[in-house]
Write a protein that holds these residues in place. Structure first.
Motif, PDB file in Angstrom:
ATOM      1  N   UNK A 101     -22.865 -21.810 -19.839  1.00 16.11           N
ATOM      2  CA  UNK A 101     -23.246 -20.449 -19.464  1.00 16.11           C
ATOM      3  C   UNK A 101     -24.326 -19.887 -20.369  1.00 16.11           C
ATOM      4  N   UNK A 102     -24.203 -20.132 -21.669  1.00 14.74           N
ATOM      5  CA  UNK A 102     -25.212 -19.657 -22.620  1.00 14.74           C
ATOM      6  C   UNK A 102     -26.572 -20.288 -22.324  1.00 14.74           C
ATOM      7  N   UNK A 103     -26.594 -21.601 -22.101  1.00 13.20           N
ATOM      8  CA  UNK A 103     -27.854 -22.286 -21.800  1.00 13.20           C
ATOM      9  C   UNK A 103     -28.487 -21.736 -20.522  1.00 13.20           C
ATOM     10  N   UNK A 104     -27.660 -21.519 -19.496  1.00 11.85           N
ATOM     11  CA  UNK A 104     -28.175 -20.977 -18.241  1.00 11.85           C
ATOM     12  C   UNK A 104     -28.720 -19.570 -18.434  1.00 11.85           C
ATOM     13  N   UNK A 105     -27.998 -18.749 -19.184  1.00 18.79           N
ATOM     14  CA  UNK A 105     -28.448 -17.373 -19.405  1.00 18.79           C
ATOM     15  C   UNK A 105     -29.748 -17.356 -20.200  1.00 18.79           C
ATOM     16  N   UNK A 106     -29.837 -18.158 -21.250  1.00 16.07           N
ATOM     17  CA  UNK A 106     -31.076 -18.222 -22.023  1.00 16.07           C
ATOM     18  C   UNK A 106     -32.237 -18.692 -21.145  1.00 16.07           C
ATOM     19  N   UNK A 107     -31.958 -19.639 -20.270  1.00 15.07           N
ATOM     20  CA  UNK A 107     -32.984 -20.145 -19.359  1.00 15.07           C
ATOM     21  C   UNK A 107     -33.497 -19.030 -18.446  1.00 15.07           C
ATOM     22  N   UNK A 108     -32.581 -18.250 -17.871  1.00  9.27           N
ATOM     23  CA  UNK A 108     -33.001 -17.201 -16.945  1.00  9.27           C
ATOM     24  C   UNK A 108     -33.767 -16.089 -17.655  1.00  9.27           C
ATOM     25  N   UNK A 141     -19.168 -10.685 -20.724  1.00 14.32           N
ATOM     26  CA  UNK A 141     -19.673  -9.498 -21.420  1.00 14.32           C
ATOM     27  C   UNK A 141     -20.055  -9.867 -22.853  1.00 14.32           C
ATOM     28  N   UNK A 142     -19.205 -10.633 -23.522  1.00 14.66           N
ATOM     29  CA  UNK A 142     -19.489 -11.055 -24.898  1.00 14.66           C
ATOM     30  C   UNK A 142     -20.729 -11.933 -24.980  1.00 14.66           C
ATOM     31  N   UNK A 143     -20.868 -12.858 -24.047  1.00 15.37           N
ATOM     32  CA  UNK A 143     -22.042 -13.725 -24.020  1.00 15.37           C
ATOM     33  C   UNK A 143     -23.310 -12.901 -23.839  1.00 15.37           C
ATOM     34  N   UNK A 144     -23.300 -12.016 -22.844  1.00 14.88           N
ATOM     35  CA  UNK A 144     -24.493 -11.217 -22.578  1.00 14.88           C
ATOM     36  C   UNK A 144     -24.844 -10.327 -23.772  1.00 14.88           C
ATOM     37  N   UNK A 145     -23.832  -9.738 -24.390  1.00 15.91           N
ATOM     38  CA  UNK A 145     -24.086  -8.911 -25.584  1.00 15.91           C
ATOM     39  C   UNK A 145     -24.705  -9.757 -26.697  1.00 15.91           C
ATOM     40  N   UNK A 204     -26.625 -12.131 -26.448  1.00 14.85           N
ATOM     41  CA  UNK A 204     -28.005 -12.465 -26.104  1.00 14.85           C
ATOM     42  C   UNK A 204     -28.889 -11.222 -25.978  1.00 14.85           C
ATOM     43  N   UNK A 205     -28.356 -10.078 -26.420  1.00 18.15           N
ATOM     44  CA  UNK A 205     -29.176  -8.878 -26.491  1.00 18.15           C
ATOM     45  C   UNK A 205     -29.042  -7.901 -25.339  1.00 18.15           C
ATOM     46  N   UNK A 206     -28.105  -8.140 -24.439  1.00 13.69           N
ATOM     47  CA  UNK A 206     -27.867  -7.199 -23.343  1.00 13.69           C
ATOM     48  C   UNK A 206     -26.954  -6.081 -23.838  1.00 13.69           C
ATOM     49  N   UNK A 207     -27.187  -4.882 -23.324  1.00 12.00           N
ATOM     50  CA  UNK A 207     -26.340  -3.735 -23.617  1.00 12.00           C
ATOM     51  C   UNK A 207     -25.732  -3.219 -22.325  1.00 12.00           C
ATOM     52  N   UNK A 208     -24.529  -2.670 -22.441  1.00 11.18           N
ATOM     53  CA  UNK A 208     -23.928  -1.956 -21.316  1.00 11.18           C
ATOM     54  C   UNK A 208     -24.587  -0.590 -21.279  1.00 11.18           C
ATOM     55  N   UNK A 209     -25.292  -0.299 -20.181  1.00 16.56           N
ATOM     56  CA  UNK A 209     -25.976   0.995 -20.092  1.00 16.56           C
ATOM     57  C   UNK A 209     -25.237   1.961 -19.177  1.00 16.56           C
ATOM     58  N   UNK A 210     -24.166   1.474 -18.582  1.00 15.98           N
ATOM     59  CA  UNK A 210     -23.336   2.321 -17.737  1.00 15.98           C
ATOM     60  C   UNK A 210     -22.199   1.502 -17.157  1.00 15.98           C
ATOM     61  N   UNK A 211     -21.172   2.205 -16.747  1.00 10.76           N
ATOM     62  CA  UNK A 211     -20.023   1.555 -16.116  1.00 10.76           C
ATOM     63  C   UNK A 211     -19.599   2.373 -14.918  1.00 10.76           C
ATOM     64  N   UNK A 267     -17.156  -1.707 -13.394  1.00 11.88           N
ATOM     65  CA  UNK A 267     -18.273  -2.639 -13.255  1.00 11.88           C
ATOM     66  C   UNK A 267     -19.369  -2.183 -14.207  1.00 11.88           C
ATOM     67  N   UNK A 268     -19.690  -3.032 -15.179  1.00 10.33           N
ATOM     68  CA  UNK A 268     -20.756  -2.711 -16.128  1.00 10.33           C
ATOM     69  C   UNK A 268     -22.132  -2.979 -15.511  1.00 10.33           C
ATOM     70  N   UNK A 269     -23.069  -2.143 -15.858  1.00 12.74           N
ATOM     71  CA  UNK A 269     -24.487  -2.424 -15.638  1.00 12.74           C
ATOM     72  C   UNK A 269     -25.008  -2.789 -17.024  1.00 12.74           C
ATOM     73  N   UNK A 270     -25.569  -4.002 -17.111  1.00 13.32           N
ATOM     74  CA  UNK A 270     -26.054  -4.488 -18.404  1.00 13.32           C
ATOM     75  C   UNK A 270     -27.559  -4.698 -18.329  1.00 13.32           C
ATOM     76  N   UNK A 271     -28.235  -4.454 -19.457  1.00 12.05           N
ATOM     77  CA  UNK A 271     -29.693  -4.416 -19.478  1.00 12.05           C
ATOM     78  C   UNK A 271     -30.219  -5.061 -20.759  1.00 12.05           C
ATOM     79  N   UNK A 272     -31.352  -5.742 -20.616  1.00 15.08           N
ATOM     80  CA  UNK A 272     -32.038  -6.319 -21.769  1.00 15.08           C
ATOM     81  C   UNK A 272     -33.537  -6.151 -21.571  1.00 15.08           C
ATOM     82  N   UNK A 273     -34.207  -5.434 -22.488  1.00 18.70           N
ATOM     83  CA  UNK A 273     -35.667  -5.367 -22.387  1.00 18.70           C
ATOM     84  C   UNK A 273     -36.261  -6.737 -22.735  1.00 18.70           C
ATOM     85  N   UNK A 274     -37.365  -7.065 -22.084  1.00 18.95           N
ATOM     86  CA  UNK A 274     -38.025  -8.340 -22.370  1.00 18.95           C
ATOM     87  C   UNK A 274     -39.340  -8.103 -23.087  1.00 18.95           C
TER      88      UNK A 274
END
Length: 162
Positions: free
Chosen positions: A95-102, A127-131, A133-140, A155-162
């Protein structure tokens, strides 16, 4: 592990764990009785979106990810992605490899951010994996998901600036 473009020939390897994950009803907002042909159409996306598989040295499909723009028009600069890892390969970094790839795909494709629209709050591993990798929960969205054993959960909405 190799991550490569998914092909129609990969679907028979994806479908068994896709079906298991979706039927469990714990992490995806897909209908739990989603049929195979409809599922393939929802997962194997045409360009400019992408679907990939993670495979081991023997070519066994360990997991898959689909990536796409999150919105059209004036919101098309935000990417999104979804992931499924075969339960027998869970906890091995797939999952980590796939997320980093995307994330790298989104960055190199010129997207300004990634947003996940519906991360079930009880899916603490994701949720822990995404966090991490720099994602934040910006709303639920309170009670936005009817979990089969936990009842209505957020349901979390998670966000990461690129």
């Amino acid at each position: 592990m190799l991550i490569r473009e998914a092909e129609a020939a990969d679907w028979p390897a994806i479908w068994p764990f896709f079906r298991t994950i979706v039927a469990a009803g714990e992490t995806f907002t897909y209908p739990s009785d989603l049929g195979e042909s409809e599922a393939a159409g929802w997962w194997l996306l045409p360009a400019p979106s992408r679907t990939v598989v993670a495979v081991d040295d023997a070519g066994t499909v360990l997991g898959t990810a689909k990536m796409n723009r999150n919105h059209m028009g004036n919101g098309s600069h935000i990417a999104s992605a979804s992931y499924m890892v075969s339960p027998e390969h869970s906890g091995k970094g797939v999952g980590r490899e796939l997320c980093e790839y995307t994330v790298e795909w989104a960055r190199s494709s010129g997207y300004r951010a990634m947003q996940f629209n519906a991360v079930v709050e009880t899916n603490t591993r994701a949720v822990g994996l995404y966090r991490s990798l720099g994602f934040d929960v910006i709303g639920t969205l309170p009670e936005g998901f009817n979990h089969p054993t936990e009842g209505y959960v957020g349901l979390h909405i998670m966000h990461k600036p690129l």
